[in-house]
Enzyme design. Structure first.
Site, mmCIF file in Angstrom:
data_model
loop_
_atom_site.group_PDB
_atom_site.id
_atom_site.type_symbol
_atom_site.label_atom_id
_atom_site.label_comp_id
_atom_site.label_asym_id
_atom_site.label_seq_id
_atom_site.Cartn_x
_atom_site.Cartn_y
_atom_site.Cartn_z
ATOM 1 N N ARG A 229 15.610 15.540 15.089
ATOM 2 C CA ARG A 229 16.478 14.395 15.315
ATOM 3 C C ARG A 229 16.846 13.836 13.955
ATOM 4 O O ARG A 229 16.198 14.128 12.941
ATOM 5 C CB ARG A 229 15.751 13.336 16.136
ATOM 6 C CG ARG A 229 15.510 13.782 17.561
ATOM 7 C CD ARG A 229 14.744 12.738 18.340
ATOM 8 N NE ARG A 229 15.470 11.475 18.445
ATOM 9 C CZ ARG A 229 14.944 10.357 18.918
ATOM 10 N NH1 ARG A 229 13.692 10.324 19.317
ATOM 11 N NH2 ARG A 229 15.681 9.249 18.990
ATOM 12 N N HIS A 230 17.878 13.020 13.895
ATOM 13 C CA HIS A 230 18.210 12.323 12.657
ATOM 14 C C HIS A 230 17.047 11.393 12.317
ATOM 15 O O HIS A 230 16.220 11.061 13.176
ATOM 16 C CB HIS A 230 19.492 11.520 12.853
ATOM 17 C CG HIS A 230 19.416 10.617 14.050
ATOM 18 N ND1 HIS A 230 18.747 9.404 14.023
ATOM 19 C CD2 HIS A 230 19.858 10.769 15.310
ATOM 20 C CE1 HIS A 230 18.800 8.857 15.220
ATOM 21 N NE2 HIS A 230 19.460 9.656 16.031
ATOM 22 N N ASN A 236 18.252 2.248 15.904
ATOM 23 C CA ASN A 236 16.903 2.512 16.432
ATOM 24 C C ASN A 236 16.030 1.271 16.258
ATOM 25 O O ASN A 236 15.292 0.885 17.154
ATOM 26 C CB ASN A 236 16.227 3.672 15.690
ATOM 27 C CG ASN A 236 16.826 5.031 16.005
ATOM 28 O OD1 ASN A 236 16.829 5.936 15.195
ATOM 29 N ND2 ASN A 236 17.341 5.187 17.211
ATOM 30 N N ARG A 293 24.441 9.327 11.002
ATOM 31 C CA ARG A 293 22.974 9.418 10.875
ATOM 32 C C ARG A 293 22.469 10.853 10.768
ATOM 33 O O ARG A 293 21.435 11.095 10.138
ATOM 34 C CB ARG A 293 22.283 8.644 11.998
ATOM 35 C CG ARG A 293 22.692 9.011 13.426
ATOM 36 C CD ARG A 293 22.166 7.929 14.377
ATOM 37 N NE ARG A 293 22.388 8.187 15.797
ATOM 38 C CZ ARG A 293 23.511 7.934 16.465
ATOM 39 N NH1 ARG A 293 24.582 7.472 15.818
ATOM 40 N NH2 ARG A 293 23.590 8.146 17.767
ATOM 41 N N GLU A 313 25.898 12.648 20.033
ATOM 42 C CA GLU A 313 24.992 12.121 21.058
ATOM 43 C C GLU A 313 25.726 11.905 22.376
ATOM 44 O O GLU A 313 26.937 11.704 22.421
ATOM 45 C CB GLU A 313 24.378 10.805 20.564
ATOM 46 C CG GLU A 313 23.380 10.130 21.492
ATOM 47 C CD GLU A 313 22.183 10.985 21.930
ATOM 48 O OE1 GLU A 313 22.397 12.121 22.393
ATOM 49 O OE2 GLU A 313 21.046 10.496 21.841
ATOM 50 N N HIS A 378 20.784 14.631 18.000
ATOM 51 C CA HIS A 378 20.338 13.401 18.669
ATOM 52 C C HIS A 378 19.408 13.732 19.833
ATOM 53 O O HIS A 378 19.354 14.862 20.308
ATOM 54 C CB HIS A 378 21.565 12.645 19.164
ATOM 55 C CG HIS A 378 22.591 12.459 18.091
ATOM 56 N ND1 HIS A 378 22.661 11.346 17.307
ATOM 57 C CD2 HIS A 378 23.557 13.304 17.629
ATOM 58 C CE1 HIS A 378 23.645 11.477 16.408
ATOM 59 N NE2 HIS A 378 24.201 12.673 16.589
#
Ligand SMILES: *[C@@H]1O[C@H](CO)[C@@H](O)[C@H](O)[C@H]1NC(C)=O
Ligand SMILES: CC(=O)N[C@H]1CO[C@H](CO)[C@@H](O)[C@@H]1O
Length: 460
Positions: A229-230, A236, A293, A313, A378
């Site tokens: 994932r980033h 977040n 990201r 995403e 994502h």
């Protein structure tokens, strides 16, 4: 509308009949097709005649497969009949769409028998022959069989290999390959040396052509797929979903550490497969989404990079930029519906997991074709890709935990995919949401350090 709804194909039933000598990768191809179609929500199942035969005769030696061995012939014929019977049940009772008859079916007589059965039951027969005279591939398959086949369980591997080679020669005596001249009217694909050359004859339906395209992309070279994932993003931290936020401070730390993690796993790879040549540099390509990201996360990696819109995403539509608490307040009905059927639920003006799977199909095809790839994307997207390689049922995949700041290594092998998770040891919020709550955090987090819950975030 998605291309692959069940209704779209419900009037089509296909029986893929595998053809080929032992050790030609027929079971491997069968299982891959089933995994691929299941991932697209097309009901598919493989029927391995060898498994039926084993129930009657568990450790046969090569003589059993001699075309003059009456007992052997009888048992093998019975096994084929039982497999076909179960296959018919699958079509009728379970509304199956694609069945794969995984057997040798090496003679024309046997193929004609199956052909007739299919025609009587309005099932489209499609023959798939794996033909191979590349000794290195055959030897590799023989090694796999002698160490993994239940037929040779507990036997000396050298003797097992010898017996298996003899079994192949027994089949060779009566083997009649598919030829274009004599099989003009049959629907078939013939793969030569895995997929070096492919002969395609009379492919008529869309679904058949998808299967053809898929097997054409298969290769058996050893390789690994890396997923991450980033790094943790500003969204977040705030518990918001969607958007196009920058990385947080800790997210940037992960980006800086990623080259070291990747180098480490690539190194261990070199030692496994290439220890006779220490200078080999494993080629790696990095795929990201078009969102900031993922690109920021990839920014320190010294490899070729490619951006894919298809890796963006899951689109949360009207809920983009909201926290789960806000969604629960503003769209209570949607919040509930999504928890009840997360795979099918489509955000207002956005996407469902099913929509994501459909847009990821070209990525999966390209991944089958490629060698070593690192994908930085994502949470929802990784869940779908992971589900494909690990054969996870679609209703479970949206609930899988894929934590931040963790590199996942997938190593596809003949009959399974090996997984390794490498933690970067850089703290991050949890973006995992349990069913029935708007709180974030995994069960262990909730029990141990409930503080983390306040700052969780976007996954979908
Ligand atoms: C298959 O591969 C082998 C070994 O590389 C080669 O000798 C053979 O010609 C190939 N067969 C075909 C039909 O391409
Ligand atoms: C494994 C299998 O079913 N092989 C069969 C292929 O067809 C011939 C002829 O009908 C049979 O003898 C084999 O047993």
């Amino acid at each position: 509308m998605p291309v692959y709804t069940v209704s779209h194909v419900s009037n089509i039933r296909i029986c893929v009949v595998m053809v080929g000598l032992p050790a030609r990768g027929k079971s491997f191809i069968s299982q891959r097709i089933v995994r691929y179609l299941s991932w697209l929500s097309i009901k598919a199942k493989s029927f391995n005649v060898g498994n039926y035969r084993r129930e009657k005769k568990s450790h046969p030696n090569a003589e059993f497969f001699d075309s003059h061995n009456e007992d052997g012939l009888k048992i093998r014929k019975e096994a084929a009949v039982e497999a076909v019977k179960d296959m018919m049940k699958f079509f009728q009772d379970e509304l199956g769409v694609v069945a794969i008859l995984d057997a040798t079916n090496s003679t024309k007589e046997r193929r004609d028998w199956i052909l007739k059965l299919c025609r009587e039951n309005s099932i489209e027969p499609m023959f798939l022959e794996s033909w191979c005279d590349d000794d290195s591939i055959i030897t590799k398959n023989i090694m796999d069989v002698k160490t993994s086949s239940p037929d040779y369980l507990g036997q000396d591997p050298e003797l097992a290999a010898k017996d298996f080679i003899k079994r192949i020669s027994k089949y060779k005596e009566t083997y009649e390959p598919l030829e274009v001249e004599t099989n003009k009217d049959l629907t078939f694909i013939k793969l030569i040396n895995v997929s070096e050359q492919v002969i395609i004859n009379k492919i008529e339906t869309y679904l058949e052509s998808r299967i053809v395209y898929y097997v054409m992309n298969l290769h058996i070279k050893p390789r690994s797929i890396y997923l991450s994932r980033h790094g943790e993003s500003m969204y977040n931290l705030e518990g918001k979903i969607g958007g196009d936020a920058d990385l947080s401070e800790r997210g940037w730390k992960y980006a800086q550490k990623l080259p070291e993690l990747v180098k480490k796993v690539l190194k261990s790879e070199e030692h496994d497969d290439y220890d006779d040549d220490d200078d080999t540099d494993i080629k790696l390509t990095v795929w990201t989404s078009t969102l900031k990201r993922t690109q920021q996360t990839a920014s320190y990696l010294p490899y070729d990079k490619l951006q894919w819109k298809a890796l963006d995403e899951l689109d949360a539509g009207a809920c983009d930029g909201l926290t789960y608490e806000e969604i629960e307040l503003q769209f209570p009905q949607d919040f509930k519906e999504r928890d009840e059927n997360k795979y099918e639920y489509r955000y207002r003006g956005g996407e469902s997991y099913r929509d994501v799977v459909i847009r990821l199909e070209p990525i999966i095809m390209e991944l089958e074709l490629q060698e070593n790839i690192l994908i930085i994307t994502h949470q929802a997207i990784l869940r779908c890709i992971y589900a494909y390689f690990m054969n996870i049922p679609q209703e479970e995949s949206p609930w899988m935990s894929i934590p931040l700041h963790t590199l996942i290594k997938l190593e596809p092998r003949a009959f399974k995919t090996i997984v390794e998770r490498i933690k970067a040891d850089i703290p991050a919020v949890s973006t995992y949401k349990e069913k029935g709550t708007s709180q974030l955090g995994e069960i262990e987090d909730i029990n141990n350090k409930s503080k983390n819950l306040i700052t969780g975030a976007p996954l979908r």
